[in-house]
Design an enzyme around this catalytic site. Structure first.
Site, PDB file in Angstrom:
ATOM      1  N   HIS A  28       0.803  -1.230   0.000  1.00 42.01           N
ATOM      2  CA  HIS A  28       0.000   0.000   0.000  1.00 42.01           C
ATOM      3  C   HIS A  28       0.836   1.280   0.000  1.00 42.01           C
ATOM      4  O   HIS A  28       0.523   2.251   0.692  1.00 42.01           O
ATOM      5  CB  HIS A  28      -0.954   0.004   1.185  1.00 42.01           C
ATOM      6  CG  HIS A  28      -2.086  -0.981   1.069  1.00 42.01           C
ATOM      7  ND1 HIS A  28      -2.538  -1.460  -0.138  1.00 42.01           N
ATOM      8  CD2 HIS A  28      -2.860  -1.568   2.029  1.00 42.01           C
ATOM      9  CE1 HIS A  28      -3.543  -2.299   0.071  1.00 42.01           C
ATOM     10  NE2 HIS A  28      -3.760  -2.389   1.373  1.00 42.01           N
ATOM     11  N   HIS A  47      -9.876   2.207   0.238  1.00 44.00           N
ATOM     12  CA  HIS A  47      -9.863   1.069   1.161  1.00 44.00           C
ATOM     13  C   HIS A  47     -10.997   1.153   2.187  1.00 44.00           C
ATOM     14  O   HIS A  47     -10.812   0.818   3.357  1.00 44.00           O
ATOM     15  CB  HIS A  47      -8.508   1.007   1.871  1.00 44.00           C
ATOM     16  CG  HIS A  47      -8.080  -0.362   2.282  1.00 44.00           C
ATOM     17  ND1 HIS A  47      -8.746  -1.089   3.241  1.00 44.00           N
ATOM     18  CD2 HIS A  47      -7.049  -1.132   1.868  1.00 44.00           C
ATOM     19  CE1 HIS A  47      -8.136  -2.247   3.416  1.00 44.00           C
ATOM     20  NE2 HIS A  47      -7.105  -2.305   2.584  1.00 44.00           N
ATOM     21  N   GLU A  58     -11.901  -3.527  -2.976  1.00 40.29           N
ATOM     22  CA  GLU A  58     -10.884  -2.595  -3.454  1.00 40.29           C
ATOM     23  C   GLU A  58     -10.649  -2.783  -4.946  1.00 40.29           C
ATOM     24  O   GLU A  58     -10.047  -3.768  -5.366  1.00 40.29           O
ATOM     25  CB  GLU A  58      -9.582  -2.812  -2.690  1.00 40.29           C
ATOM     26  CG  GLU A  58      -9.715  -2.742  -1.182  1.00 40.29           C
ATOM     27  CD  GLU A  58      -8.574  -3.449  -0.484  1.00 40.29           C
ATOM     28  OE1 GLU A  58      -7.399  -3.117  -0.761  1.00 40.29           O
ATOM     29  OE2 GLU A  58      -8.848  -4.368   0.321  1.00 40.29           O
TER      30      GLU A  58
END
Length: 338
Positions: free
Chosen positions: A112, A182, A302
């Site tokens: 991420h 997210h 996502e």
């Protein structure tokens, strides 16, 4: 639409600055839906939508104050994730004959966007029609990624209250980009408990990308038929899901509906349309005791390019080069059923 001060970053925060950077909250209202977005991390803090009886509750897992997000960054609640959403194996990738090294912040892998990705940055904001545009410049070398990246994320509400997130980015040197949101959804209400045992999930994907023990794709494409990963027909997921799905539609110019949630108890529905080729279903299994939410309290859908694409030439490319414009769009539509 309005903006208000939500807090300031304390000097003691490992993810903030030492100068009391202000964080603002933008409230968007349209079509019977109210959504709140933070300039910290591009976070969708809340989404208030009605049920079949017209009762409105917040269906997004979030914190009431900035302190909650600073104290609990791990779940990425509601956050805008980048430069590269999901995992890059070994924290490194090749590009144009050079290997770039990233922080290994998820076991041996990069996750991420690194130690301080886009979810831990304060974004500039400006109002747009029916929404807000967040933007920032990610300098060359930030978290190990090459190129000066100018990136924006525009959050708007459609006439019917659908939340539309449109991303754009340009670079001055070859780089890789993979952006997502997210948010964890619980259509019964953010504080209503388990979602995975009550909600029905639908994903228009006949294949997924098998992964190793560290959740990095092996490079294969596997059929969902006859497996626990088959959500082509709506069903309750239960716990135990954190996989990337190969959407049947592939990459598209405009958003195409690919997934949905349904909560029989409230009648609320959520549809997901996207331009992206992949979708990660995550059932919040790793929520810990420090959080006010238990494992399974929310379901993340996502939209994304595939994990580890920079190391997998046969995956849809995530490369962005000077003169090109990265564009991605995802729409979350709200409704009810009897």
């Amino acid at each position: 639409m309005r903006s208000e001060l939500f807090g300031t970053l304390p000097g003691a925060s490992p993810y903030g600055s030492s100068d009391g950077t202000p964080v603002h909250r933008w409230t968007l209202e349209r079509g019977g839906v109210r959504v709140r977005v933070l300039t910290y991390g591009g976070i969708v803090q809340s989404a208030e939508v009605p049920d079949r009886a017209g009762v409105t509750v917040d269906v997004v897992l979030g914190f009431p104050s900035l302190e909650g997000y600073l104290t609990h960054p791990g779940p990425f609640l509601g956050a805008l994730v980048g430069r590269y959403a999901n995992r890059i194996a070994g924290g490194r990738f090749p590009l144009d004959g050079r290997t770039y090294h990233l922080a290994q912040n998820n076991g041996p892998n990069a996750l991420h966007g690194g130690e301080r990705g886009f979810d831990k940055r304060v974004w500039d904001a400006e109002p747009v029609e029916h929404g807000v545009r967040l933007h920032r410049v990610s300098p060359h070398g930030e978290e190990g990624f090459p190129g000066r990246l100018e990136v924006s994320a525009t959050y708007t509400l459609d006439e019917d209250g659908a939340l539309r997130i449109a991303y754009e980015a340009v670079t001055d040197a070859p780089t890789v980009v993979n952006l997502t949101n997210h948010t964890y959804w619980n259509l019964g209400g953010a504080d209503s408990g388990d979602a995975t045992g009550g909600h029905e999930v639908r994903i228009a994907a006949s294949r997924y990308t098998p992964a190793d023990a560290d959740l990095v794709p092996t490079g294969e494409f596997a059929e969902v038929a006859g497996t626990a990963y088959d959500f082509r027909e709506p069903r309750k997921p239960g716990l135990g899901h954190d996989r990337n799905y190969v959407l049947d539609k592939g990459v598209t110019e405009a958003p195409v509906e690919v997934a949905g949630l349904y909560d029989p108890a409230s009648g609320r529905t959520l549809s997901v349309a996207t331009t992206e080729p992949g979708l990660q279903l995550y059932t919040s299994d790793h929520f810990d005791d420090a959080l006010p939410f238990a494992p399974g309290a929310g379901i993340a859908l996502e939209t994304q390019h595939f994990p580890d694409s920079p190391n997998r030439p046969h995956f849809p490319t995530t490369e962005l080069r000077p003169g090109e414009v990265f564009r991605s769009e995802t729409v979350y539509g709200f409704g009810t059923r009897a």
